[in-house]
Motif scaffolding. Structure first.
Motif, PDB file in Angstrom:
ATOM      1  N   ARG A 319       0.832  -1.208   0.000  1.00 26.58           N
ATOM      2  CA  ARG A 319       0.000   0.000   0.000  1.00 26.58           C
ATOM      3  C   ARG A 319       0.867   1.259   0.000  1.00 26.58           C
ATOM      4  N   THR A 320       1.999   1.197   0.700  1.00 26.08           N
ATOM      5  CA  THR A 320       2.904   2.344   0.707  1.00 26.08           C
ATOM      6  C   THR A 320       3.498   2.567  -0.680  1.00 26.08           C
ATOM      7  N   ILE A 321       3.916   1.481  -1.338  1.00 26.83           N
ATOM      8  CA  ILE A 321       4.459   1.592  -2.697  1.00 26.83           C
ATOM      9  C   ILE A 321       3.426   2.214  -3.634  1.00 26.83           C
ATOM     10  N   ALA A 322       2.185   1.733  -3.544  1.00 31.36           N
ATOM     11  CA  ALA A 322       1.120   2.249  -4.407  1.00 31.36           C
ATOM     12  C   ALA A 322       0.867   3.728  -4.134  1.00 31.36           C
ATOM     13  N   GLU A 323       0.932   4.126  -2.855  1.00 36.14           N
ATOM     14  CA  GLU A 323       0.702   5.535  -2.513  1.00 36.14           C
ATOM     15  C   GLU A 323       1.805   6.428  -3.058  1.00 36.14           C
ATOM     16  N   VAL A 324       3.074   6.005  -2.895  1.00 37.99           N
ATOM     17  CA  VAL A 324       4.187   6.809  -3.429  1.00 37.99           C
ATOM     18  C   VAL A 324       4.082   6.909  -4.940  1.00 37.99           C
ATOM     19  N   ALA A 325       3.767   5.786  -5.612  1.00 39.82           N
ATOM     20  CA  ALA A 325       3.671   5.791  -7.074  1.00 39.82           C
ATOM     21  C   ALA A 325       2.527   6.670  -7.558  1.00 39.82           C
ATOM     22  N   SER A 326       1.419   6.701  -6.815  1.00 42.24           N
ATOM     23  CA  SER A 326       0.266   7.504  -7.243  1.00 42.24           C
ATOM     24  C   SER A 326       0.594   8.989  -7.267  1.00 42.24           C
ATOM     25  N   ARG A 327       1.585   9.392  -6.486  1.00 43.21           N
ATOM     26  CA  ARG A 327       1.981  10.808  -6.431  1.00 43.21           C
ATOM     27  C   ARG A 327       3.109  11.129  -7.404  1.00 43.21           C
ATOM     28  N   ASN A 328       3.598  10.086  -8.116  1.00 44.78           N
ATOM     29  CA  ASN A 328       4.774  10.288  -8.972  1.00 44.78           C
ATOM     30  C   ASN A 328       4.611   9.605 -10.324  1.00 44.78           C
ATOM     31  N   GLN A 329       3.461   9.812 -10.948  1.00 44.04           N
ATOM     32  CA  GLN A 329       3.183   9.288 -12.288  1.00 44.04           C
ATOM     33  C   GLN A 329       3.420   7.774 -12.418  1.00 44.04           C
ATOM     34  N   GLY A 330       3.072   7.049 -11.352  1.00 44.94           N
ATOM     35  CA  GLY A 330       3.180   5.601 -11.394  1.00 44.94           C
ATOM     36  C   GLY A 330       4.573   5.067 -11.163  1.00 44.94           C
ATOM     37  N   LEU A 331       5.504   5.904 -10.714  1.00 45.46           N
ATOM     38  CA  LEU A 331       6.886   5.468 -10.488  1.00 45.46           C
ATOM     39  C   LEU A 331       7.194   5.373  -9.000  1.00 45.46           C
ATOM     40  N   TYR A 332       8.104   4.458  -8.666  1.00 44.91           N
ATOM     41  CA  TYR A 332       8.572   4.321  -7.287  1.00 44.91           C
ATOM     42  C   TYR A 332      10.095   4.214  -7.290  1.00 44.91           C
ATOM     43  N   SER A 333      10.727   4.879  -6.323  1.00 47.21           N
ATOM     44  CA  SER A 333      12.159   4.713  -6.070  1.00 47.21           C
ATOM     45  C   SER A 333      12.427   5.131  -4.637  1.00 47.21           C
ATOM     46  N   ALA A 334      13.618   4.839  -4.148  1.00 47.25           N
ATOM     47  CA  ALA A 334      13.977   5.218  -2.781  1.00 47.25           C
ATOM     48  C   ALA A 334      13.922   6.728  -2.610  1.00 47.25           C
ATOM     49  N   ASP A 335      14.403   7.477  -3.609  1.00 48.85           N
ATOM     50  CA  ASP A 335      14.401   8.933  -3.512  1.00 48.85           C
ATOM     51  C   ASP A 335      12.975   9.483  -3.503  1.00 48.85           C
ATOM     52  N   GLY A 363       7.528 -11.828 -12.321  1.00 43.57           N
ATOM     53  CA  GLY A 363       6.936 -11.119 -13.449  1.00 43.57           C
ATOM     54  C   GLY A 363       5.823 -10.173 -13.058  1.00 43.57           C
ATOM     55  N   LEU A 364       5.813  -9.724 -11.774  1.00 39.82           N
ATOM     56  CA  LEU A 364       4.737  -8.870 -11.290  1.00 39.82           C
ATOM     57  C   LEU A 364       5.195  -7.449 -10.986  1.00 39.82           C
ATOM     58  N   ALA A 365       6.417  -7.110 -11.326  1.00 36.43           N
ATOM     59  CA  ALA A 365       6.928  -5.746 -11.143  1.00 36.43           C
ATOM     60  C   ALA A 365       7.987  -5.491 -12.210  1.00 36.43           C
ATOM     61  N   GLU A 366       8.143  -4.220 -12.589  1.00 36.58           N
ATOM     62  CA  GLU A 366       9.071  -3.866 -13.670  1.00 36.58           C
ATOM     63  C   GLU A 366      10.057  -2.810 -13.169  1.00 36.58           C
ATOM     64  N   ARG A 367      11.354  -3.120 -13.292  1.00 32.06           N
ATOM     65  CA  ARG A 367      12.397  -2.163 -12.920  1.00 32.06           C
ATOM     66  C   ARG A 367      12.944  -1.506 -14.180  1.00 32.06           C
ATOM     67  N   LEU A 368      12.995  -0.188 -14.187  1.00 30.01           N
ATOM     68  CA  LEU A 368      13.469   0.567 -15.342  1.00 30.01           C
ATOM     69  C   LEU A 368      14.991   0.610 -15.350  1.00 30.01           C
ATOM     70  N   PRO A 369      15.604   0.910 -16.500  1.00 33.25           N
ATOM     71  CA  PRO A 369      17.078   0.954 -16.576  1.00 33.25           C
ATOM     72  C   PRO A 369      17.721   1.923 -15.594  1.00 33.25           C
ATOM     73  N   ASP A 370      17.014   2.998 -15.222  1.00 31.38           N
ATOM     74  CA  ASP A 370      17.600   3.974 -14.294  1.00 31.38           C
ATOM     75  C   ASP A 370      17.415   3.576 -12.828  1.00 31.38           C
ATOM     76  N   GLY A 371      16.864   2.369 -12.580  1.00 27.30           N
ATOM     77  CA  GLY A 371      16.721   1.891 -11.213  1.00 27.30           C
ATOM     78  C   GLY A 371      15.368   2.163 -10.587  1.00 27.30           C
ATOM     79  N   ARG A 372      14.564   3.014 -11.217  1.00 21.21           N
ATOM     80  CA  ARG A 372      13.225   3.264 -10.699  1.00 21.21           C
ATOM     81  C   ARG A 372      12.302   2.094 -11.070  1.00 21.21           C
TER      82      ARG A 372
END
Length: 564
Positions: A319-335, A363-372
């Motif tokens: 739920r925390t991951i989903a909340e952070v992503a909802s505020r950042n165009q669907g992206l999550y990272s430590a920063d 296969g349920l999550a996708e990591r981008l080349p920049d680490g996000r």
């Protein structure tokens, strides 16, 4: 494959109690590592267990297995690359066989479902009959007689279901040629009637319950479990009343705390494990742990463990991951997480990255080349699917509460499981019988020890413990162990505090009364810090950690660690 081969070669499986030996068509001793390396690129493999009904009468299973594999090669029209190991540790000798997923032309080996389901069994039956001779009618009847009152699904039940029409068995419609068979069938029907699984609606007419097979299979499994518990408790030298034995059902939730008495495999082919736990609630519990994984640590008997049913829904971390992503165009990272919640600790944020990494492997999550991480919509649904699969494969979470035996804890230096119980806001309920009685005695002895050490005092009829008792006890133990290592190595001992940044080489793990600790060595000194599984892949390597309130966030080499 490597994990499975290690399993079939484990200790105590031969008649003499020695490790299992792999063999193949022409050799009695085969290198399992070489076999696994040959199969590294295979798309799949075949594993099966051959367990002849009268295998105890066969002195050596190897000729039988080799004959079976030669027959399979003839049926399939190809040479097979296989290894096997014979086990004699269950009272019913059997053989584990692993076949590579390639034929002799290097193509994927394909075996028809019917051959797997029926053909292999028929071939094995023919070979064992050739070995031991055909079963006499008298032997056959004796085995059927043993099934009349059995609380499991039997051959008599299979015949009853075969002859029933629309859930009704009419005995007069199909008379038995042999009166002994008729007598056994009637005896079985009466036994099933007492279990509430059949009803005689008219003379010679029996209505069969629709769920008779799954019900009897569950009863058979329960009977096998009770036998397993009885055997394991006897081997451990524990006398526990049959009425105090329980089977833990993860679907009902709850938890079990107690001493690990035994562990083993409830399903050898799929490598599903079980544990028997002597609970502080005065009962002995059988717990289905689920699938064994290669990274799982060996279970240590007599440790104090907690087993908790795994939940199937999304976890707070999701739920925390989903909340952070909802505020950042669907992206999550430590920063991004830190920007959203500046008070979050590094260890807390790392736990979210670890969660996404585990989901990525499924296969349920996708990591981008920049680490996000590309989270987007539907993350909670994917997290729920992940947990549902996890619960079916591993229905229980196990946590070690004390690596040390209960007997050594009352006078032990360090923050023990007993101390955590004494200062807990909601302490564990301890029964006055079984292990609970032993724990009660250990707690009384521990309270007396704390009084003698000046770490507790009596006040108005109750015991008051020193402030920061657990931290004080842990520091004392680490100081004692550190002094001993100083004498052995000549290095200095450096205590770490919250906020410290620690860099050094991970040397080894120490199992103490306060838990497991890692020895981190630097040029002239060393430190002892809480151990985490992620460190095991970095033994002998440089690591960097930041000490926080809940643990340490590790960087290993130049890569960020996924554990704390």
């Amino acid at each position: 494959m490597r994990a499975h081969l290690r399993y079939v070669q484990r200790d105590g499986v031969t008649r003499e109690g020695n490790p299992g030996e792999l063999y193949d068509e022409g050799r009695d001793h085969v290198d399992g590592k070489a076999f696994a390396e040959r199969g590294e690129g295979d798309r799949h493999q075949f594993r099966f267990i051959v367990a002849p009904e009268d295998s105890a009468e066969i002195a050596d299973l190897k000729p039988f297995v080799r004959d079976l594999m030669r027959q399979m090669e003839s049926d399939l029209g190809t040479r097979l690359d296989w290894v096997a190991a014979d086990h004699f540790n269950t009272g019913h000798p059997h053989s584990h066989i692993v076949v590579r997923g390639k034929d002799d032309r290097g193509s994927d080996l394909v075996i028809a479902r019917d051959y797997i389901g029926h053909g292999m069994r028929a071939r094995a039956s023919e070979l064992i009959t050739r070995e031991l001779g055909p079963e006499s009618e008298l032997d056959h009847l004796r085995k059927l007689e043993q099934e009349v009152g059995a609380e499991r699904f039997t051959r008599l039940d299979r015949a009853i279901l075969r002859d029933a029409r629309d859930g009704v068995l009419a005995l007069s419609a199909k008379p038995e040629r042999d009166p002994r068979h008729h007598a056994m069938r009637m005896g079985r029907l009466r036994a099933l009637e007492r279990l509430g699984l059949v009803e005689e609606t008219a003379p010679g007419a029996w209505r069969i319950a629709g769920d008779i097979e799954p019900t009897l299979r569950r009863m058979g499994e329960r009977g096998d479990i009770i036998k397993t518990m009885h055997r394991d408790l006897r081997e451990a030298g524990l006398d526990r009343a049959a009425a105090d034995r329980a089977i833990f059902d993860p679907k009902e939730g709850g938890r079990v705390v107690g001493r690990l008495v035994a562990e083993g495999f409830s399903d050898e082919l799929r490598e599903r494990r079980y544990a028997v736990v002597d609970g502080v609630d005065g009962r002995t519990h059988y717990v289905e742990l689920g699938l064994r994984r290669a990274e799982d640590e060996p279970l240590v008997r007599n440790t104090i463990v907690e087993l908790r049913a795994r939940e199937a829904g999304p976890r707070p971390v999701d739920r925390t991951i989903a909340e952070v992503a909802s505020r950042n165009q669907g992206l999550y990272s430590a920063d991004l997480h830190r920007d959203t919640d500046p008070r979050a600790s590094s260890e807390f944020i790392e736990s979210h990255a670890r969660r996404l990494e585990v989901m990525r492997r499924q296969g349920l999550a996708e990591r981008l080349p920049d680490g996000r991480w590309q989270v987007g919509q539907g993350h909670l649904d994917r997290a729920e699917r992940f947990e549902v699969v996890n619960r079916s494969e591993r229905p229980v979470r196990m946590t070690v509460l004390s690596w040390q035996n209960l007997e050594v804890l009352p006078n032990a230096t360090g923050a023990t499981w007993l101390d955590r119980h004494l200062v807990a806001k909601e302490p564990e309920t301890i029964a006055p019988m079984g292990l609970g009685s032993e724990v009660g005695s250990a707690l009384r002895a521990r309270r007396q020890w704390l009084l003698e050490q000046g770490l507790a005092r009596e006040q108005e009829g109750r015991l008051v413990y020193a402030r920061n008792l657990l931290q004080t006890l842990e520091r004392r133990e680490l100081a004692e162990v550190g002094a001993r290592i100083v004498g052995e190595t000549g290095l200095g001992y450096s205590e770490v505090k919250p906020g410290d940044r620690l860099t050094g080489t991970y040397r080894r793990t120490l199992t103490l009364n306060s838990g497991r600790f890692a020895l981190i060595e630097r040029a002239q000194e060393f430190s002892l810090v809480p151990w985490r599984p992620v460190l095991e892949r970095a033994k002998g390597q440089a690591v960097t950690g930041v000490v926080g309130g809940e643990g340490i966030s590790w960087s290993i080499g130049i890569k960020r660690g996924m554990g704390r």
